[in-house]
Design a protein around this motif. Sequence first.
Motif, short mmCIF file in Angstrom:
data_model
loop_
_atom_site.label_atom_id
_atom_site.label_comp_id
_atom_site.label_asym_id
_atom_site.label_seq_id
_atom_site.Cartn_x
_atom_site.Cartn_y
_atom_site.Cartn_z
N TYR A 46 27.07 4.30 6.88
CA TYR A 46 26.08 3.84 7.71
C TYR A 46 27.03 3.54 8.92
CZ TYR A 46 23.16 -0.03 9.56
OH TYR A 46 22.31 -0.92 10.25
N ILE A 48 28.54 2.27 12.27
CA ILE A 48 28.42 0.92 13.14
C ILE A 48 28.61 1.16 14.54
CG2 ILE A 48 28.46 -1.54 13.43
CD1 ILE A 48 26.77 -0.84 10.95
N ALA A 67 21.51 -5.51 21.27
CA ALA A 67 20.31 -5.96 20.38
C ALA A 67 21.04 -6.32 19.04
CB ALA A 67 19.82 -4.66 20.01
N GLY A 69 22.22 -6.60 15.31
CA GLY A 69 22.67 -5.58 14.53
C GLY A 69 23.29 -4.30 15.03
N LYS A 72 28.20 -5.99 17.01
CA LYS A 72 29.24 -6.90 17.72
C LYS A 72 30.02 -7.65 17.00
CE LYS A 72 25.55 -8.97 19.75
NZ LYS A 72 24.41 -8.36 19.13
N GLU A 190 28.26 -15.83 19.84
CA GLU A 190 27.06 -16.41 20.32
C GLU A 190 27.21 -18.00 20.10
OE1 GLU A 190 23.55 -15.14 18.10
OE2 GLU A 190 24.09 -12.89 18.57
N HIS A 223 22.91 -13.53 23.63
CA HIS A 223 21.63 -12.87 23.67
C HIS A 223 21.07 -12.97 25.02
CE1 HIS A 223 21.24 -11.01 19.62
NE2 HIS A 223 21.60 -12.35 19.34
N1 LIG Z 1 29.66 -5.89 5.03
C1 LIG Z 1 28.53 -5.21 5.32
N2 LIG Z 1 28.02 -4.26 4.57
C2 LIG Z 1 27.08 -3.47 4.96
N3 LIG Z 1 26.43 -3.55 6.12
C3 LIG Z 1 26.81 -4.54 7.00
C4 LIG Z 1 27.90 -5.33 6.56
N4 LIG Z 1 28.08 -6.21 7.85
C5 LIG Z 1 27.17 -6.01 8.50
N5 LIG Z 1 26.37 -4.74 8.20
C6 LIG Z 1 25.24 -4.15 9.03
O1 LIG Z 1 25.85 -3.48 10.20
C7 LIG Z 1 25.00 -3.95 11.22
C8 LIG Z 1 25.72 -4.45 12.41
O2 LIG Z 1 26.01 -5.84 11.91
P1 LIG Z 1 26.59 -6.79 12.97
O3 LIG Z 1 26.76 -8.26 12.32
O4 LIG Z 1 28.00 -6.38 13.57
O5 LIG Z 1 25.69 -6.80 14.30
P2 LIG Z 1 25.51 -7.74 15.42
O6 LIG Z 1 25.34 -6.98 16.64
O7 LIG Z 1 26.54 -8.72 15.38
O8 LIG Z 1 24.04 -8.45 15.17
P3 LIG Z 1 23.66 -10.01 15.63
O9 LIG Z 1 23.53 -9.78 17.09
O10 LIG Z 1 22.29 -10.05 14.97
O11 LIG Z 1 24.74 -10.98 15.06
C9 LIG Z 1 23.93 -4.53 10.81
O12 LIG Z 1 22.76 -3.43 10.58
C10 LIG Z 1 24.44 -5.04 9.55
O13 LIG Z 1 23.19 -5.28 8.56
#
Ligand SMILES: Nc1ncnc2c1ncn2[C@@H]1O[C@H](COP(=O)(O)OP(=O)(O)OP(=O)(O)O)[C@@H](O)[C@H]1O
Length: 235
Positions: A46, A48, A67, A69, A72, A190, A223
């Motif tokens: 998956y 990122i 956005a 997820g 960040k 945030e 955000h």
């Molecule tokens: N330990 C993990 N195992 C599997 N997937 C993960 C893990 N941590 C995060 N994710 C997934 O990775 C993606 C990125 O997560 P992250 O928390 O980095 O996003 P973000 O941009 O900070 O989101 P937000 O603005 O909502 O905080 C998301 O889809 C999350 O579900």
Amino acid sequence: MPEGPSDLELRRRQFKAQMSTVQTRRQQAVCVRRAYKRYGTKSNPYVILDGLNMTVPKGAIYGLLGASGCGKTTLLNCIVGRKRLNSGELWVLGGTPGSRGSGVPGPRVGYMPQELAIYGEFTIRETLKYFGWISGMTTEQVEAKLGFLVNFLMLPDADRLVKNLSGGQQRRVSLAATLVHEPELLILDEPTVGVDPLLRQNIWDHLVEITKHGRTTVIITTHYIDETRQAHLVS
Ligand SMILES: Nc1ncnc2c1ncn2[C@@H]1O[C@H](COP(=O)(O)OP(=O)(O)OP(=O)(O)O)[C@@H](O)[C@H]1O
């Protein structure tokens, strides 16, 4: 008379002039090259971060917008050494996070995570002392900063227990705990979510003030697009 370049323009020129050699990358506050990070397994990844580059000059306020997820928090966790990239290069304050002697994680970096990482049984005062002490401050040094932080973050009496504060107040205690020891690099995930406009402005004014002389660098996720007008760089 024609107007000269603004402070912001001068700062942008200064940042552009920093070339991307290994030598200068080490001089940046944060430098990320070809970052790749996945969750899941190798066969079922998956992804990122894929090929991410990021340069944060010393003294900048770097706004990270994206956005929910998009990754960040994952990126910030890699920068503070809580997570590792699968591949790519990452320099933070001239070293590799997690390596000996880099000071990262450690007192050189202040990290305010999204989730609360403070203790309900402590008062505000005890919380700041605790975080100040583990960063090498004396009780007197913490006490000297306490009044200012409580005031500017509009916190209640410093002897109130954290568990009896509202969710917003608890997040501001977490921010105060990150700011108390004046780290070289502040990473704020945030910090202004759910914060009223006046206080949001206070927080941004403070960030502008502490980065003014180049001693502190800030990476901040938000955000609120309108907030990032006070950032020097946005991505
Ligand atoms: N330990 C993990 N195992 C599997 N997937 C993960 C893990 N941590 C995060 N994710 C997934 O990775 C993606 C990125 O997560 P992250 O928390 O980095 O996003 P973000 O941009 O900070 O989101 P937000 O603005 O909502 O905080 C998301 O889809 C999350 O579900």
